[in-house]
Design an enzyme around this catalytic site. Sequence first.
Site, PDB file in Angstrom:
ATOM      1  N   LYS A  14     -47.186 -41.877 -70.014  1.00 20.15           N
ATOM      2  CA  LYS A  14     -47.057 -41.556 -68.582  1.00 20.15           C
ATOM      3  C   LYS A  14     -46.826 -42.762 -67.691  1.00 20.15           C
ATOM      4  O   LYS A  14     -45.975 -42.717 -66.818  1.00 20.15           O
ATOM      5  CB  LYS A  14     -48.400 -40.969 -68.122  1.00 20.15           C
ATOM      6  CG  LYS A  14     -48.474 -39.565 -67.920  1.00 20.15           C
ATOM      7  CD  LYS A  14     -49.726 -39.091 -67.221  1.00 20.15           C
ATOM      8  CE  LYS A  14     -50.975 -39.893 -67.301  1.00 20.15           C
ATOM      9  NZ  LYS A  14     -51.936 -39.564 -68.329  1.00 20.15           N
ATOM     10  N   ARG A  89     -54.640 -33.828 -61.822  1.00 19.78           N
ATOM     11  CA  ARG A  89     -54.963 -33.536 -63.211  1.00 19.78           C
ATOM     12  C   ARG A  89     -55.715 -32.219 -63.339  1.00 19.78           C
ATOM     13  O   ARG A  89     -55.902 -31.728 -64.440  1.00 19.78           O
ATOM     14  CB  ARG A  89     -55.888 -34.643 -63.729  1.00 19.78           C
ATOM     15  CG  ARG A  89     -55.271 -35.515 -64.764  1.00 19.78           C
ATOM     16  CD  ARG A  89     -56.212 -36.513 -65.346  1.00 19.78           C
ATOM     17  NE  ARG A  89     -57.541 -36.555 -64.766  1.00 19.78           N
ATOM     18  CZ  ARG A  89     -58.318 -37.619 -64.829  1.00 19.78           C
ATOM     19  NH1 ARG A  89     -57.886 -38.710 -65.404  1.00 19.78           N
ATOM     20  NH2 ARG A  89     -59.531 -37.598 -64.314  1.00 19.78           N
ATOM     21  N   ARG A 128     -54.004 -49.603 -79.281  1.00 21.63           N
ATOM     22  CA  ARG A 128     -53.948 -50.466 -78.091  1.00 21.63           C
ATOM     23  C   ARG A 128     -54.955 -51.611 -78.188  1.00 21.63           C
ATOM     24  O   ARG A 128     -56.085 -51.420 -78.632  1.00 21.63           O
ATOM     25  CB  ARG A 128     -54.251 -49.638 -76.832  1.00 21.63           C
ATOM     26  CG  ARG A 128     -53.199 -48.608 -76.541  1.00 21.63           C
ATOM     27  CD  ARG A 128     -53.140 -48.254 -75.080  1.00 21.63           C
ATOM     28  NE  ARG A 128     -54.386 -47.731 -74.548  1.00 21.63           N
ATOM     29  CZ  ARG A 128     -54.449 -46.990 -73.444  1.00 21.63           C
ATOM     30  NH1 ARG A 128     -53.353 -46.691 -72.775  1.00 21.63           N
ATOM     31  NH2 ARG A 128     -55.618 -46.559 -73.017  1.00 21.63           N
ATOM     32  N   ARG A 163     -60.394 -51.570 -76.131  1.00 21.12           N
ATOM     33  CA  ARG A 163     -61.243 -51.069 -75.038  1.00 21.12           C
ATOM     34  C   ARG A 163     -62.221 -50.045 -75.607  1.00 21.12           C
ATOM     35  O   ARG A 163     -61.863 -49.286 -76.494  1.00 21.12           O
ATOM     36  CB  ARG A 163     -60.392 -50.361 -73.975  1.00 21.12           C
ATOM     37  CG  ARG A 163     -59.641 -51.294 -73.074  1.00 21.12           C
ATOM     38  CD  ARG A 163     -59.256 -50.575 -71.767  1.00 21.12           C
ATOM     39  NE  ARG A 163     -58.579 -51.494 -70.877  1.00 21.12           N
ATOM     40  CZ  ARG A 163     -57.246 -51.626 -70.804  1.00 21.12           C
ATOM     41  NH1 ARG A 163     -56.476 -50.866 -71.541  1.00 21.12           N
ATOM     42  NH2 ARG A 163     -56.711 -52.498 -69.985  1.00 21.12           N
ATOM     43  N   ARG A 174     -61.983 -37.546 -74.639  1.00 19.13           N
ATOM     44  CA  ARG A 174     -61.086 -37.576 -73.472  1.00 19.13           C
ATOM     45  C   ARG A 174     -59.978 -36.540 -73.617  1.00 19.13           C
ATOM     46  O   ARG A 174     -59.607 -35.875 -72.653  1.00 19.13           O
ATOM     47  CB  ARG A 174     -60.482 -38.972 -73.305  1.00 19.13           C
ATOM     48  CG  ARG A 174     -61.450 -39.958 -72.678  1.00 19.13           C
ATOM     49  CD  ARG A 174     -61.079 -41.389 -73.003  1.00 19.13           C
ATOM     50  NE  ARG A 174     -59.812 -41.799 -72.424  1.00 19.13           N
ATOM     51  CZ  ARG A 174     -59.114 -42.855 -72.845  1.00 19.13           C
ATOM     52  NH1 ARG A 174     -59.527 -43.569 -73.875  1.00 19.13           N
ATOM     53  NH2 ARG A 174     -57.998 -43.175 -72.263  1.00 19.13           N
TER      54      ARG A 174
END
Length: 218
Positions: A14, A89, A128, A163, A174
Amino acid sequence: MNDIVLIGPQGSGKGTQSDLLAQKLGIPHISLGTLFRTEVKNGTDIGKKIQGYISRGDIVPSDIAADVLTQRLTATDARGGVVLDGYPRTLDQADMLENILAPLGRRLTRAIYLNVPDEEAILRLEGRRVCTNTACEKNYHLKYAPPAVADVCDKCGSPLKQRDDDKPDLIKHRLSIYHTETVPLIELYRGLGVLQEINAHRNIDEVHADIVKAVGLG
Ligand SMILES: [Zn+2]
């Protein structure tokens, strides 16, 4: 006038796609998270409130989010429309956005839904890495954008880390919240005839080309 939102799970690309589309249309790319961080960094009154919620681990209340968004959407450079990155959202946020845009004589013109399978989103997020130097914070991906030397930042030489919220259990959590909150939103926009669903399980250029078509260019 184009007010466009990109909807999709974390790991759908996104942020990258919002950036590319905003550049293509010559309008700002707006992420609420970035707006919050800017207010905090600039030490504004609203930024101090936001900092309070964030430091307590609480969600920033929707009236504060509405103030920040209204301010940004009415700035000179945003009068020709914006690309909203991951906001709204939820159905409540969709209502709020409508209440902000309507008095400006605007409405959401397109909702671009970046659809990726959960397994792919998980792979992208798990890979990531971010530089641990807070003055740098350059982002990497083990598969798609690896550093030249493993676990070391190309730019500043500091070690890289994952992270906390990119760890597998939290990613699944999530994604499950995302599905619960966002499926009703997708159905709302489908009903209003503004939804365009894009297969985002492809490379960046292919997805970008489809988004450009979906907003009526190219
Ligand atoms: Zn670095």
